[in-house]
Structures are given as C-alpha cells and as structure tokens.
Design a protein around this motif. Structure first.
Motif, PDB file in Angstrom:
ATOM      1  N   LEU A 399       0.747  -1.143   0.122  1.00  0.00           N
ATOM      2  CA  LEU A 399      -0.308  -0.220   0.160  1.00  0.00           C
ATOM      3  C   LEU A 399       1.203   1.323  -0.116  1.00  0.00           C
ATOM      4  O   LEU A 399       2.080   1.278  -0.006  1.00  0.00           O
ATOM      5  N   ALA A 400       0.120   2.934  -0.105  1.00  0.00           N
ATOM      6  CA  ALA A 400       1.196   3.113  -0.732  1.00  0.00           C
ATOM      7  C   ALA A 400       0.458   4.634   0.620  1.00  0.00           C
ATOM      8  O   ALA A 400      -1.058   5.102   0.172  1.00  0.00           O
ATOM      9  N   PRO A 401       0.603   4.914   1.553  1.00  0.00           N
ATOM     10  CA  PRO A 401       1.509   4.872   2.538  1.00  0.00           C
ATOM     11  C   PRO A 401       2.067   3.702   2.702  1.00  0.00           C
ATOM     12  O   PRO A 401       0.368   3.493   3.563  1.00  0.00           O
ATOM     13  N   GLN A 402       2.851   3.184   3.283  1.00  0.00           N
ATOM     14  CA  GLN A 402       2.827   1.655   4.000  1.00  0.00           C
ATOM     15  C   GLN A 402       2.659   1.881   5.577  1.00  0.00           C
ATOM     16  O   GLN A 402       2.290   0.620   5.605  1.00  0.00           O
ATOM     17  N   GLU A 403       3.138   3.062   5.686  1.00  0.00           N
ATOM     18  CA  GLU A 403       2.510   2.734   7.155  1.00  0.00           C
ATOM     19  C   GLU A 403       2.234   4.111   7.620  1.00  0.00           C
ATOM     20  O   GLU A 403       1.846   5.372   7.277  1.00  0.00           O
ATOM     21  N   PHE A 404       0.884   4.076   8.746  1.00  0.00           N
ATOM     22  CA  PHE A 404      -0.104   5.211   9.395  1.00  0.00           C
ATOM     23  C   PHE A 404      -0.674   3.745  10.429  1.00  0.00           C
ATOM     24  O   PHE A 404      -0.713   3.411  10.736  1.00  0.00           O
ATOM     25  N   ARG A 405      -1.506   5.555  10.840  1.00  0.00           N
ATOM     26  CA  ARG A 405      -1.846   5.039  12.613  1.00  0.00           C
ATOM     27  C   ARG A 405      -3.272   3.973  12.388  1.00  0.00           C
ATOM     28  O   ARG A 405      -3.681   3.869  11.375  1.00  0.00           O
ATOM     29  N   ALA A 406      -2.607   3.145  13.670  1.00  0.00           N
ATOM     30  CA  ALA A 406      -3.924   2.005  13.723  1.00  0.00           C
ATOM     31  C   ALA A 406      -5.058   2.534  13.737  1.00  0.00           C
ATOM     32  O   ALA A 406      -5.489   3.796  14.758  1.00  0.00           O
ATOM     33  N   ASN A 407      -6.227   1.610  13.555  1.00  0.00           N
ATOM     34  CA  ASN A 407      -7.697   2.852  13.562  1.00  0.00           C
ATOM     35  C   ASN A 407      -7.952   2.987  15.106  1.00  0.00           C
ATOM     36  O   ASN A 407      -8.592   3.835  15.141  1.00  0.00           O
ATOM     37  N   PHE A 408      -7.275   2.022  16.245  1.00  0.00           N
ATOM     38  CA  PHE A 408      -7.569   2.676  17.201  1.00  0.00           C
ATOM     39  C   PHE A 408      -6.845   3.343  18.258  1.00  0.00           C
ATOM     40  O   PHE A 408      -6.076   2.807  19.280  1.00  0.00           O
ATOM     41  N   ASN A 409      -5.548   3.495  17.425  1.00  0.00           N
ATOM     42  CA  ASN A 409      -4.534   4.664  18.306  1.00  0.00           C
ATOM     43  C   ASN A 409      -5.238   5.310  19.124  1.00  0.00           C
ATOM     44  O   ASN A 409      -5.695   6.257  18.535  1.00  0.00           O
TER      45      ASN A 409
END
Length: 541
Positions: A399-409
């Motif tokens: 995916l792009a971006p490869q890293e992002f915040r988790a849904n329940f962060n």
C-alpha cells in the motif's frame, strides 16, 4: 439458600444458590429485557446509540417524498447454570451451562403515491455454551484437571419484501469443541511443574441468499489444533525471585506446528517493592471481519472465519513487558512499559471505512507504550489515578503509504476513580479522558471521481485526522438496607456522562444523492451515550 431478584429501567435479573447437600450445590442466574421501550427514555437512549446511522434510526428519505412508519423490538436474555459437586475430599466436579440471545425485529412501511410497500427485517445472535471440569488431587503434591466444553455461536439475518414476496438472508455459525487435560506437580516448596494437552475442533459455516430466486452461497471451513504445554515455576534467593519459564507447541490442521516460548520473572527488590519482566509468543487462527457487502439495515455485520494461510494467514504476535510496583501504608504505585508486534493482519478484517474498505493487503501491527498508576486508601476513601501512553501503527508493503496510524490508536488515556463508603452507603465517581480516534478525510468537499460509472471518494492518507478528545464522568451510589431477618434490599443509582458530553466514537464519509440526482459527500459521525440516568432495585435473601 441465597438469592435475589432485581430490576432496573432496561432489564430484570435474578440469581439463586441452592445447597442440595453438604457436597452438592446448584447456582443459577438470568437476565432479560423488560419492555419494548414505550415511554422509557433509558431504553430509547440505548436503542438509538446502538443503531445510530442505520436505516432503523435514519428517518430521512432524500430520494422520494414518502410517508414512513416503523415498528421495532430489541430484546435480549441470558441464562447461566452451574452445579458444584465434591464427590470425595479429593474429587471435584463442576458443570456449567450458559445461553445468550439478542434479537432485533424491524418492520418498515412506505407510502409513496398511494402505493404501500412493506419490509420485515430480523437480526438474531445466539450463543450456547456447556461443559464440565473434573479435578482430582492424587496426593498433596499432584493434581489433575480434565475439561470439556462445547459451544455454538449463530448469527442470523433476513430481509423480506412483503409485497414482492422476496427474501434475502445470511447466517454465520461457529461450532467448537474443546478437550483439555492439565497436570501439576509440586516438587517442593521452591519448585513445581505444570503441563497439559488441549484439543480444539472449530468449524465455521456461512450461508448467503441474495434473493428468493438465487442459489444459496455456501462456505464451510474447519480447523483442528492439538497443543502441548510445559512450564516450570521456581522460587529462588529466599523466595525473593519467582521465575516461570515454559512453552507451548501447537499442531494446526492448516499450518505448520507453532512453537511459542514464554517467560515471566518477578523479583522483590525490597519488602514493598517489586519488579517484573514477561515475554511470550502467541498465535490466532480464528478471525473476525466486517462483511460490508452483506449488510442489512446498514448495520455492520461482524462474522467469524478460520485462517486459511492465503487470503487470511495465521496471526502471530510477540510481546514483551516490564515494570515495577510499590505498596506501603495505603499507597499503591505501578509503572509498566510494553511492546507488541503482530504479523499476518489483513486490511479486510480491520473495519476500514475509507479507500481501504474493499482492499485486501497483508501486513503487520506494532504497538508500544507505558502505563503509570497511583492509588491511595485512607479509611473509608479509596482513590486511583492512571495514565497510559500508546503508539500503534499498521505497515503494509503493498500500500501507499506503507505505514500509518492504527484504527484504534489512542495516544493518551487518563482515568480517575474515587470511592467513599460509610456504613450502608457507598458512592463512587469516575472520569475517563482519552485522545480522539483516527479517521480519514476526503481530499476536499467535492473530491468525487467516477470509475466504471461508479462514484468514488478521493481520500487523503489513511487515518490522517483525529476525532475530538473523549471525556466522560460517571457517578454511582449504592445503599444497602436490612429489611428483616430474611431479606435485604440494595438500591443502585447510576448517572452516566453527567456533563452530557457529545463524544465522537467514529467518523466516515459516503456518497449521497440529492433530489436533483447529483452526488455529494456526506460525513457520518457516531456518538457515545449522552447523559443517561438509571436506577436498579435488588431484593436479596
């Protein structure tokens, strides 16, 4: 015989403990909804919270001028029974049974240009669980436990178009049987050994019928696991240090054998001061996902599935934590740090409501943080305060971006509780604050493109924004009264969200069509309960 009956503004409950003899007793309890919500503001508050932003509570019809009437019934009950039998001083048998049922019936009738159309929708969830434990103390140092359980979970949904005589339905059913044997041996006061075996057989069946003229879509999956575990417990250095070390080997029918070591070390630095560290590996083969393509009444449909190694790989986790705690003169202090990494997560199972909603990608999840707490007890007053800092993120290479915040962060969580007891009266107050959950926004208010004649929203990066912070304060009070030699009464008053804070739980966007047929982006926000009082009365005997 001990027991009691109680009632509050949404349910009634009862429990009883019956000693049949000095070695045999039966315990039973139950709870049920007591009304359909007519004239009950508490029922209405819970109902609207549960079904907000669905067809049940959305009374708007932007496409056609129409008269709409509805009738709904939301009900639940649960029953629990257990039997305890001390067969001999060395043999104990425990049987348990539980059933939980939730049901929603929703009828809707639309009158458009003197033409009436009616639909009947029904959602049901039911769980049955039964089993027994048999414990045998062979000697003062050797004991064994044999466990058997059988459970069934079933979720049924159907939609009937009465005038058209059509019906759509879906079912998700999980059956599981478990056999477990545990043995423990106390070698001496400092060392003991525990081991065991567990066999689990799980099957998941799905059935979908799109309409009365279509062929049912059936899918079945089965997973069998056989697990062995062994661990030793040692007390060293004049019992100041306790070490638990062991592991688990699990053979799965669909995967290779999983080897999972575990260790836990606790050390008394001083009389009132303790430090600890723990690390372990785990796996999960039964997963839950949101089947948005099979929703009825726009209600999220949570379904269970068995990992297959391709689209849904086995979920594996590694976690470590360490910390310290201190207790003296009514004070309790603790601090803990943790790190957890999970491999094998699928975007399909994470409940996205953005550009990843229909995407399937396999990736990882990482969470780390700290938790600090302090408590103090002074005579009749107990107080407790905690703070947690968490950072969690997803990583998907495709995916792009490869890293992002988790849904329940949730980066910051602050909780405070105070309890005061005097004679027959107890009052408690609690406050809960945490940072807002992530959600994804469109590029702008008109970011709509057409792909294959289908309107789609153009989004920013996943989870690029945060909801407003969450804050809720609750107060409760309990009064116990002695009525006579047989009966006691207990009155409980609860005030939820006393400041009536409008807390956002989630937010997402979808495309709507106005009366001119033009598409536009509409933001949907779900909120927690507002100010909700409740009172319960219980008669104990």
């Amino acid at each position: 015989v001990d027991g009691g009956v109680g009632v509050n503004l949404s349910s009634a409950n009862a429990f009883i403990k019956v000693p049949i003899s000095t070695t045999f007793a039966i315990h039973a309890s139950g709870r049920t909804a007591i009304n359909n919500g007519i004239g009950n503001p508490i029922y209405k508050s819970f109902f609207e919270r549960t079904f907000q932003n669905t067809e049940i509570t959305n009374l708007n019809n932007t496409a056609t001028e129409a008269l709409r009437t509805t009738d709904e019934n939301f009900s639940f009950y649960d029953i629990s029974i257990s039997a305890l039998w001390d067969i001999t001083p060395k043999d104990k048998l425990n049987y348990h049974f539980m059933t939980i049922s939730n049901g929603l019936e929703f009828k809707e009738r639309l009158f458009i240009n003197d033409v009436s159309t009616a639909t009947f929708n029904e959602l049901k969830q039911k769980t049955l669980l039964g089993g027994f434990n048999y414990k045998r103390d062979w000697t003062s140092n050797i004991s064994t436990i044999f466990h058997y359980s059988n459970s069934t979970y079933k979720a049924d949904a159907q939609n009937k178009q009465i005038e058209l005589a059509t019906e759509a339905s879906q079912r998700n059913q999980v059956k599981e049987q478990t056999l477990k044997f545990d043995a423990s041996y106390n070698i001496n006061d400092q060392f003991s050994v525990e081991g065991g075996f567990q066999h689990t057989d799980t099957s998941v069946d799905d059935t979908h019928v799109l309409d009365s003229n279509s062929i049912p879509v059936l899918s079945k999956a089965r997973g069998i696991s056989n697990g062995f575990y062994l661990q030793g417990i040692g007390c060293l250095f004049d019992n100041k240090t306790t070490i638990t070390f062991g592991g688990r080997a699990t053979n799965l029918s669909n995967f290779e054998t999983q080897l999972e070591p575990r260790i836990n070390i606790s050390h008394n630095i001083k009389k009132h001061w303790n430090a600890f560290i723990a690390a372990e590996k785990k796996h999960q083969s039964i997963l839950q996902f949101t089947a948005r393509e099979n929703q009825l009444l726009a209600i999220e449909n949570k379904q269970w599935l068995i990992a297959d190694g391709t689209q849904n790989p086995l979920v594996r986790s590694t976690q470590i934590s360490f910390g310290t705690d201190y207790a003296r003169k009514g004070w309790t202090l603790s601090a803990e740090a943790f790190l957890k990494k999970v491999a094998g997560i699928n975007t399909r199972n994470l409940g996205f409501r953005n550009q990843l909603q229909n995407t399937q990608a396999i990736g990882n999840y990482t969470a780390n943080g700290i938790e600090l707490s302090i408590g103090k007890k002074v005579k009749n007053l107990s107080t407790w305060l905690s703070y947690t800092n968490i950072n969690s993120s997803y990583e998907f290479e495709t995916l792009a971006p490869q890293e992002f915040r988790a849904n329940f962060n949730v980066n910051h969580v602050l909780k405070a509780i105070a309890t005061y007891a005097i004679k027959s009266f107890t009052i408690a107050a609690g406050a809960n604050y945490h940072s807002g959950l992530p959600y994804t926004t469109p590029l702008n208010d008109t970011a709509i493109t057409n792909t294959n004649s289908t309107a789609q929203i153009q989004y920013n990066s996943p989870n690029n924004e945060l909801l407003k912070p969450y804050f809720r304060t609750n107060i409760s009070a309990i009064y116990n009264a002695r009525l006579d030699d047989t009966f006691n009464a207990r009155i409980n008053l609860a005030l939820l969200n006393i400041f009536d804070t409008k807390n956002e739980l989630s937010s997402y966007y979808r495309i709507e069509t106005n009366n001119e047929g033009a598409a536009y982006i509409n933001r949907i926000t779900q909120f927690s309960l507002g100010f909700t009082p409740n009172i319960s009365v219980q008669l104990l005997f």
